[in-house]
Design a protein around this motif. Structure first.
Motif, PDB file in Angstrom:
ATOM      1  N   GLU A  92      -3.921  -0.019   1.987  1.00 24.34           N
ATOM      2  CA  GLU A  92      -3.794  -1.175   2.877  1.00 24.34           C
ATOM      3  C   GLU A  92      -2.470  -1.161   3.635  1.00 24.34           C
ATOM      4  O   GLU A  92      -2.431  -1.442   4.834  1.00 24.34           O
ATOM      5  N   LEU A  93      -1.394  -0.807   2.958  1.00 21.10           N
ATOM      6  CA  LEU A  93      -0.088  -0.760   3.628  1.00 21.10           C
ATOM      7  C   LEU A  93       0.020   0.376   4.634  1.00 21.10           C
ATOM      8  O   LEU A  93       0.846   0.318   5.547  1.00 21.10           O
ATOM      9  N   ASN A  94      -0.812   1.395   4.478  1.00 19.79           N
ATOM     10  CA  ASN A  94      -0.781   2.525   5.405  1.00 19.79           C
ATOM     11  C   ASN A  94      -1.877   2.455   6.456  1.00 19.79           C
ATOM     12  O   ASN A  94      -2.226   3.458   7.065  1.00 19.79           O
ATOM     13  N   GLY A  95      -2.406   1.253   6.690  1.00 19.26           N
ATOM     14  CA  GLY A  95      -3.326   1.045   7.793  1.00 19.26           C
ATOM     15  C   GLY A  95      -4.784   1.287   7.487  1.00 19.26           C
ATOM     16  O   GLY A  95      -5.579   1.493   8.405  1.00 19.26           O
ATOM     17  N   GLY A  96      -5.163   1.259   6.219  1.00 13.55           N
ATOM     18  CA  GLY A  96      -6.565   1.441   5.858  1.00 13.55           C
ATOM     19  C   GLY A  96      -7.437   0.363   6.475  1.00 13.55           C
ATOM     20  O   GLY A  96      -6.989  -0.765   6.704  1.00 13.55           O
ATOM     21  N   ASN A  97      -8.682   0.707   6.734  1.00 13.10           N
ATOM     22  CA  ASN A  97      -9.639  -0.221   7.317  1.00 13.10           C
ATOM     23  C   ASN A  97      -9.890  -1.365   6.335  1.00 13.10           C
ATOM     24  O   ASN A  97     -10.395  -1.154   5.236  1.00 13.10           O
ATOM     25  N   LYS A  98      -9.540  -2.583   6.743  1.00 15.97           N
ATOM     26  CA  LYS A  98      -9.619  -3.731   5.842  1.00 15.97           C
ATOM     27  C   LYS A  98     -11.051  -4.048   5.422  1.00 15.97           C
ATOM     28  O   LYS A  98     -11.301  -4.424   4.280  1.00 15.97           O
ATOM     29  N   MET A 144     -10.483   6.634  -3.507  1.00 14.61           N
ATOM     30  CA  MET A 144      -9.398   5.803  -2.966  1.00 14.61           C
ATOM     31  C   MET A 144      -8.090   6.597  -2.907  1.00 14.61           C
ATOM     32  O   MET A 144      -7.307   6.434  -1.965  1.00 14.61           O
ATOM     33  N   ALA A 145      -7.852   7.447  -3.896  1.00 16.44           N
ATOM     34  CA  ALA A 145      -6.661   8.305  -3.859  1.00 16.44           C
ATOM     35  C   ALA A 145      -6.736   9.250  -2.657  1.00 16.44           C
ATOM     36  O   ALA A 145      -5.741   9.450  -1.943  1.00 16.44           O
ATOM     37  N   ALA A 146      -7.910   9.798  -2.423  1.00 17.06           N
ATOM     38  CA  ALA A 146      -8.089  10.694  -1.271  1.00 17.06           C
ATOM     39  C   ALA A 146      -7.909   9.934   0.037  1.00 17.06           C
ATOM     40  O   ALA A 146      -7.271  10.441   0.972  1.00 17.06           O
ATOM     41  N   TYR A 147      -8.450   8.721   0.113  1.00 16.20           N
ATOM     42  CA  TYR A 147      -8.313   7.913   1.327  1.00 16.20           C
ATOM     43  C   TYR A 147      -6.848   7.572   1.589  1.00 16.20           C
ATOM     44  O   TYR A 147      -6.365   7.687   2.721  1.00 16.20           O
ATOM     45  N   GLY A 148      -6.127   7.193   0.540  1.00 16.86           N
ATOM     46  CA  GLY A 148      -4.704   6.899   0.689  1.00 16.86           C
ATOM     47  C   GLY A 148      -3.926   8.112   1.170  1.00 16.86           C
ATOM     48  O   GLY A 148      -3.038   8.004   2.022  1.00 16.86           O
ATOM     49  N   SER A 149      -4.277   9.284   0.659  1.00 20.34           N
ATOM     50  CA  SER A 149      -3.620  10.520   1.098  1.00 20.34           C
ATOM     51  C   SER A 149      -3.982  10.844   2.542  1.00 20.34           C
ATOM     52  O   SER A 149      -3.132  11.276   3.326  1.00 20.34           O
ATOM     53  N   LEU A 151      -4.676   8.772   4.876  1.00 19.96           N
ATOM     54  CA  LEU A 151      -4.002   7.841   5.789  1.00 19.96           C
ATOM     55  C   LEU A 151      -2.564   8.261   6.118  1.00 19.96           C
ATOM     56  O   LEU A 151      -2.028   7.855   7.137  1.00 19.96           O
ATOM     57  N   VAL A 152      -1.952   9.070   5.273  1.00 19.32           N
ATOM     58  CA  VAL A 152      -0.568   9.492   5.518  1.00 19.32           C
ATOM     59  C   VAL A 152      -0.480  10.972   5.875  1.00 19.32           C
ATOM     60  O   VAL A 152       0.598  11.567   5.824  1.00 19.32           O
ATOM     61  N   LYS A 153      -1.596  11.571   6.282  1.00 18.17           N
ATOM     62  CA  LYS A 153      -1.605  13.012   6.596  1.00 18.17           C
ATOM     63  C   LYS A 153      -0.647  13.358   7.737  1.00 18.17           C
ATOM     64  O   LYS A 153      -0.068  14.432   7.745  1.00 18.17           O
ATOM     65  N   ASP A 154      -0.458  12.432   8.683  1.00 20.76           N
ATOM     66  CA  ASP A 154       0.445  12.699   9.801  1.00 20.76           C
ATOM     67  C   ASP A 154       1.891  12.856   9.330  1.00 20.76           C
ATOM     68  O   ASP A 154       2.668  13.598   9.934  1.00 20.76           O
ATOM     69  N   TYR A 155       2.246  12.193   8.281  1.00 18.25           N
ATOM     70  CA  TYR A 155       3.596  12.298   7.720  1.00 18.25           C
ATOM     71  C   TYR A 155       3.887  13.751   7.320  1.00 18.25           C
ATOM     72  O   TYR A 155       5.006  14.225   7.442  1.00 18.25           O
ATOM     73  N   TRP A 156       2.858  14.432   6.829  1.00 13.63           N
ATOM     74  CA  TRP A 156       3.023  15.818   6.384  1.00 13.63           C
ATOM     75  C   TRP A 156       2.717  16.819   7.493  1.00 13.63           C
ATOM     76  O   TRP A 156       2.737  18.025   7.262  1.00 13.63           O
TER      77      TRP A 156
END
Length: 158
Positions: A92-98, A144-149, A151-156
């Protein structure tokens, strides 16, 4: 993000509306599970330990130890839900679809209820809800762990 007014027109931003929405149902079910354990302890005057009988019976599946059943139901919930909330918060904090996150939390809530009510408290403590709830929760956590990862793929730089 949504904003609402508090008092004298001070804006308040809702950072975690999905997680906040699901705290009440999950807390209510946790309290139910906790109170089942306390109830079994009180009516059986067994205030320490997780089993009523010292020796396991031969028909434990068809005639389960109700204290042990209540304790394990409570523990199983506590083993999974805190981590699930952490994963949801990360997404949710990384912009996941609410909307998707709300559906995911609803599914998890249903899976945990299936696991206990139609599984552990089902016929012979192995009702159909038990494997559905267990494997469904494991898949939920992995997803959910995969979705959270994701969402931050651009960081890496991916």
């Amino acid at each position: 993000m949504s904003s609402h007014t508090i008092g004298l027109s001070l804006p308040r931003v809702l950072f975690l509306p999905v997680t906040g929405t699901w705290t009440l149902p999950f807390a209510a079910y946790l309290l139910l599970l906790s109170n089942r354990t306390v109830y079994q302890r009180q009516i059986n005057e067994k205030y320490l330990g997780d089993k009523l009988a010292l020796e396991p019976s031969n028909d434990e599946q068809s005639n389960p130890d109700l204290l042990h059943l209540a304790v394990r139901s409570h523990q199983n919930f506590l083993e999974n839900i805190p981590l699930a909330f952490v994963f949801t918060i990360v997404a949710e904090l990384n912009g996941g679809n609410k909307k998707a996150l709300n559906y995911c939390m609803a599914a998890l809530f249903a899976l945990r209820i299936l696991h206990v009510e139609l599984g552990m408290y089902g016929p012979d403590t192995v009702g159909a809800g038990r494997p559905i709830g267990y494997y469904g929760t494991q898949a939920w956590l992995a997803g959910m762990a995969a979705y959270g990862s994701y969402l931050v793929k651009d960081y890496w730089g991916l």
